[in-house]
Design an enzyme around this catalytic site. Sequence first.
Site, PDB file in Angstrom:
ATOM      1  N   HIS A 212      35.186  11.611 -37.404  1.00 39.63           N
ATOM      2  CA  HIS A 212      33.542  11.415 -37.434  1.00 39.63           C
ATOM      3  C   HIS A 212      33.501  11.171 -39.206  1.00 39.63           C
ATOM      4  O   HIS A 212      33.150  10.063 -40.021  1.00 39.63           O
ATOM      5  CB  HIS A 212      32.588  12.525 -37.490  1.00 39.63           C
ATOM      6  CG  HIS A 212      31.224  11.217 -37.540  1.00 39.63           C
ATOM      7  ND1 HIS A 212      30.183  10.895 -37.091  1.00 39.63           N
ATOM      8  CD2 HIS A 212      30.341  12.063 -38.184  1.00 39.63           C
ATOM      9  CE1 HIS A 212      29.220  10.644 -37.571  1.00 39.63           C
ATOM     10  NE2 HIS A 212      29.158  10.863 -38.356  1.00 39.63           N
TER      11      HIS A 212
ATOM     12  N   LYS B 228      19.884   2.575 -43.751  1.00 44.88           N
ATOM     13  CA  LYS B 228      18.880   3.166 -42.124  1.00 44.88           C
ATOM     14  C   LYS B 228      18.079   4.133 -43.131  1.00 44.88           C
ATOM     15  O   LYS B 228      19.193   4.767 -43.812  1.00 44.88           O
ATOM     16  CB  LYS B 228      19.878   3.507 -41.283  1.00 44.88           C
ATOM     17  CG  LYS B 228      20.994   4.355 -41.248  1.00 44.88           C
ATOM     18  CD  LYS B 228      21.151   4.508 -40.066  1.00 44.88           C
ATOM     19  CE  LYS B 228      22.962   5.875 -40.524  1.00 44.88           C
ATOM     20  NZ  LYS B 228      23.021   5.842 -38.893  1.00 44.88           N
TER      21      LYS B 228
END
Length: 324
Positions: free
Chosen positions: A138, A201
């Site tokens: 990640h 976002k």
Amino acid sequence: MTGIKTTGEKKLMFFSGRAHPELAEEVAHQLGVGVVPTKAFDFANGEIYVRYQESARGADCFVIQSHTAPINQWIMEQLIMIDALKRASARSITVIVPFYGYARQDKKHRGREPISARLIADMMKTAGADRLLTVDLHTDQIQGFFDGPVDHLFALPLLADYVGRKVDRSKLTVVSPDAGRVRVADRWCDRLGAPLAIVHKRRDKDVANQVTVHEVVGEVEGRVCVLVDDMIDTGGTICAAADALFAHGAEDVIVTATHGVLSGPAADRLKNSKVSEFVLTNTLPTPGELAVDKITVLSIAPTIANAVREVFEDGSVTSLFDEQ
């Protein structure tokens, strides 16, 4: 003479947990070896038992387990497998984790939070792992959590080349679904010769898996947009990003992700999305209910097998990705 000399050759042994046996068999086939027979079962209270049915003494052992649901069970099983190999006098133990569990918990966002990704690395080392081999973490800094060599493999060549063969590159725009994936998206741009766009976002820090998309930065009108991410969990982030691209005039949207976690409402969200195709790898098993035409699963097994071969032969894993 004060010692004993041996002329024995190195021996590779390949082991698999029960989480994703299909991927293990593919990797073993690519390597030209068999998966070592293993007796593994759960006791009535949930405890896990593991015993290998061949001697591992003096062998270079590779243990593959992808952290799929139920994630805590499979992490624990892998730790037990590592411990069993350590006590079986394995020469070396390389842990293969196609999908690294708890990778999103790689730092403290607020006080009194754990850094669970570090905890997983510590447990692997304590169990007896000498080396970690994983795919598309990640965040890159997770490599530093493990006290030993880490081979970080990338699915980018596999995914990007697939998309590049399907789409007119003159109409292609690579899109990062958030600021954190811009560096990865930039590498996609270099490989495909495409421009970059970013979806901005904002998450609700108090509600898991809730995302509000604000704006698109970059030219997407009339373009075929490929959204690139490391994982799709519930599908909320990526589907909201795709909706934002269509709202800004995108002709089509293709989504690519290395890890198809696909939890909870993911099945319905992907099926109902206007996205034309979701391209994943098989680092995780794909739920049967998601076997629909718009989902394509590419095999990461050759990439893992090539890395295992380089590690065993004291070669260079980095050379596999030099062209990036």
